[in-house]
Design a protein around this motif. Structure first.
Motif, PDB file in Angstrom:
ATOM      1  N   ALA A 139       3.621  41.237  17.448  1.00 26.20           N
ATOM      2  CA  ALA A 139       3.627  39.890  18.029  1.00 26.20           C
ATOM      3  C   ALA A 139       2.898  38.914  17.111  1.00 26.20           C
ATOM      4  O   ALA A 139       3.365  37.801  16.852  1.00 26.20           O
ATOM      5  N   LEU A 143       4.405  35.633  15.037  1.00 28.92           N
ATOM      6  CA  LEU A 143       3.793  34.306  15.117  1.00 28.92           C
ATOM      7  C   LEU A 143       3.373  33.815  13.730  1.00 28.92           C
ATOM      8  O   LEU A 143       3.441  32.615  13.436  1.00 28.92           O
ATOM      9  N   MET A 146       6.233  32.303  12.079  1.00 28.31           N
ATOM     10  CA  MET A 146       6.605  31.036  12.697  1.00 28.31           C
ATOM     11  C   MET A 146       5.586  29.925  12.470  1.00 28.31           C
ATOM     12  O   MET A 146       5.690  28.858  13.062  1.00 28.31           O
ATOM     13  N   ARG A 147       4.588  30.154  11.618  1.00 32.17           N
ATOM     14  CA  ARG A 147       3.557  29.138  11.378  1.00 32.17           C
ATOM     15  C   ARG A 147       4.119  27.783  10.943  1.00 32.17           C
ATOM     16  O   ARG A 147       3.627  26.741  11.378  1.00 32.17           O
ATOM     17  N   GLY A 149       6.606  26.304  11.961  1.00 28.88           N
ATOM     18  CA  GLY A 149       7.388  25.702  13.037  1.00 28.88           C
ATOM     19  C   GLY A 149       8.856  26.045  12.913  1.00 28.88           C
ATOM     20  O   GLY A 149       9.230  27.059  12.299  1.00 28.88           O
ATOM     21  N   TYR A 165      13.831  28.905  17.780  1.00 35.25           N
ATOM     22  CA  TYR A 165      12.380  28.918  17.573  1.00 35.25           C
ATOM     23  C   TYR A 165      11.658  29.185  18.891  1.00 35.25           C
ATOM     24  O   TYR A 165      10.741  30.013  18.957  1.00 35.25           O
ATOM     25  N   ARG A 166      12.072  28.502  19.940  1.00 35.77           N
ATOM     26  CA  ARG A 166      11.428  28.702  21.240  1.00 35.77           C
ATOM     27  C   ARG A 166      11.642  30.121  21.753  1.00 35.77           C
ATOM     28  O   ARG A 166      10.722  30.748  22.298  1.00 35.77           O
ATOM     29  N   ILE A 168      12.044  32.772  20.002  1.00 34.83           N
ATOM     30  CA  ILE A 168      11.221  33.699  19.228  1.00 34.83           C
ATOM     31  C   ILE A 168       9.778  33.672  19.717  1.00 34.83           C
ATOM     32  O   ILE A 168       9.122  34.717  19.822  1.00 34.83           O
ATOM     33  N   ILE A 169       9.268  32.482  20.030  1.00 38.04           N
ATOM     34  CA  ILE A 169       7.909  32.381  20.564  1.00 38.04           C
ATOM     35  C   ILE A 169       7.812  33.117  21.896  1.00 38.04           C
ATOM     36  O   ILE A 169       6.839  33.839  22.169  1.00 38.04           O
ATOM     37  N   PHE A 170       8.831  32.975  22.743  1.00 36.99           N
ATOM     38  CA  PHE A 170       8.849  33.704  24.009  1.00 36.99           C
ATOM     39  C   PHE A 170       8.925  35.207  23.769  1.00 36.99           C
ATOM     40  O   PHE A 170       8.337  35.993  24.515  1.00 36.99           O
ATOM     41  N   ALA A 172       7.652  36.852  21.221  1.00 36.03           N
ATOM     42  CA  ALA A 172       6.305  37.282  20.849  1.00 36.03           C
ATOM     43  C   ALA A 172       5.405  37.356  22.080  1.00 36.03           C
ATOM     44  O   ALA A 172       4.602  38.287  22.227  1.00 36.03           O
ATOM     45  N   ALA A 173       5.565  36.373  22.985  1.00 37.57           N
ATOM     46  CA  ALA A 173       4.780  36.396  24.223  1.00 37.57           C
ATOM     47  C   ALA A 173       5.141  37.604  25.073  1.00 37.57           C
ATOM     48  O   ALA A 173       4.271  38.212  25.719  1.00 37.57           O
TER      49      ALA A 173
END
Length: 348
Positions: A139, A143, A146-147, A149, A165-166, A168-170, A172-173
């Motif tokens: 995770a 992230l 994705m630094r 953005g 992008y969103r 991918i952030i989800f 990782a979460a």
């Protein structure tokens, strides 16, 4: 989603269809949708395998915790260890082309699975801790990728960069959530003899549904004046100004934005400018990412066509470089604060 594997004690079986089976069904539907959507382009195979693997994992979780099938607990940690590397590999395919040879990459990402197999033979009590560390580690690695953005997704078409992008952030979460749930279940076995394990696992599967729903919603959402799109104030840096002038020329004279498959990597090759330099110049001078910059041109052209012609909205959408209504509508609202039909009616 992980579950604790070191304790194989029996628990009361659920008297209804376990929620993990519902999750698995939804994941299989998602797999079919993604496969059909990507049938004309090269699919992101790690993501496709990841969807199938999580569906299998959810089925095994339902059998293990819903019907007390204890024997499958042996293979569940091995499958769980494959999930984070697949997620990272899928993200990497959108971020950059790795310089490492494919066999070496496969070998590196096989290390977590090999570690779990070794622990199953030598130290079973450490499996849960190892899985938590694997999930959290990957995770953090995602992230880290994705630094920059959305501009980090150099190989993703500009049209879908923001939703990707969103999502991918989800993702990782979700890996962190899985690690947290596994930790709670492990502590429950240690301190309460697994009294709350079933509830924790059921809630974690429900949370997975919520995460999937949020990721889907993020793909259909993403503001600026209502007339033709204009760029924001530019930073008085000669290199930035020259870079942006070169990209502006490509957009205005060659209408490069009409290419539906345009991405940062391809734009950099056509401009003869490093991708990182393009991203930095647009970020500093315009306070936006490159996908928003390109989509601004697309929406500007769409506004002109909607006002000056009678072409259907769908035809306009394809002509300016969009391929899906959700992305077109999202970007149109971001730029004009209204829908394409409302724009046409206002100008008409």
């Amino acid at each position: 989603m992980m579950v604790t594997y070191s304790s194989l004690r029996s628990h009361q079986a659920m008297i209804f269809i376990p929620l993990p089976f519902v999750v698995a069904l939804l994941l299989l539907i998602l797999f079919v949708v993604v496969l059909r959507r990507d049938e004309e382009v090269e699919p992101n195979r790690p993501f496709l395998v990841l969807i199938l693997l999580t569906a299998l994992q959810s089925v095994l979780s339902g059998l293990r915790w819903g019907y007390g099938v204890q024997t499958i607990g042996v293979i569940m940690p091995v499958i769980a260890a494959m999930v984070p590397p697949l997620a990272y590999a899928g993200v990497s395919r959108l971020v950059r082309t790795s310089r490492r040879p494919l066999p070496l990459r496969i070998a590196l990402h096989a290390v977590p699975t090999a570690l779990i197999l070794s622990l199953m033979a030598l130290w079973r009590d450490a499996i849960d801790i190892a899985l938590v560390l694997i999930f959290v580690g990957y995770a953090l690695a995602i992230l880290l990728l994705m630094r920059p953005g959305a501009d980090a997704l150099r190989l993703a078409p500009f049209e879908g960069v923001v939703p990707a992008y969103r999502a991918i952030i989800f993702a990782a979460a979700a890996l962190c959530l899985s690690a947290a749930v596994d930790t709670f279940v492990f502590l429950d076995f240690t301190w309460a003899h697994g009294e709350h394990a079933l509830t924790l696992i059921s809630v974690s599967n429900l949370a997975a549904l919520v995460v999937l729903g949020i990721a889907a919603a993020a793909a259909s959402r993403s503001r600026a004046p209502a007339e033709m799109v204009e760029v924001g104030p530019r930073l008085e840096t000669s290199e930035d100004k020259q870079t942006i002038a070169t990209i502006d020329a490509l957009m205005e004279t060659r209408q490069l934005y009409r290419d539906a498959n345009l991405n940062l990597d391809r734009l950099a090759r056509k401009a003869g400018i490093p991708a990182r330099q393009i991203s930095a110049a647009i970020n500093r001078a315009m306070d936006k990412n490159v996908s928003q910059y390109v989509n601004d041109y697309r929406i500007g052209e769409a506004c002109r066509l909607l006002a000056a012609t009678q072409k259907p909205v769908t035809e306009v959408m394809f002509e300016v470089g969009f391929q899906t209504k959700s992305n077109f509508n999202r970007e149109f609202r971001r730029v004009t604060d209204m829908t394409p039909l409302a724009w046409r009616q206002r100008k008409g």
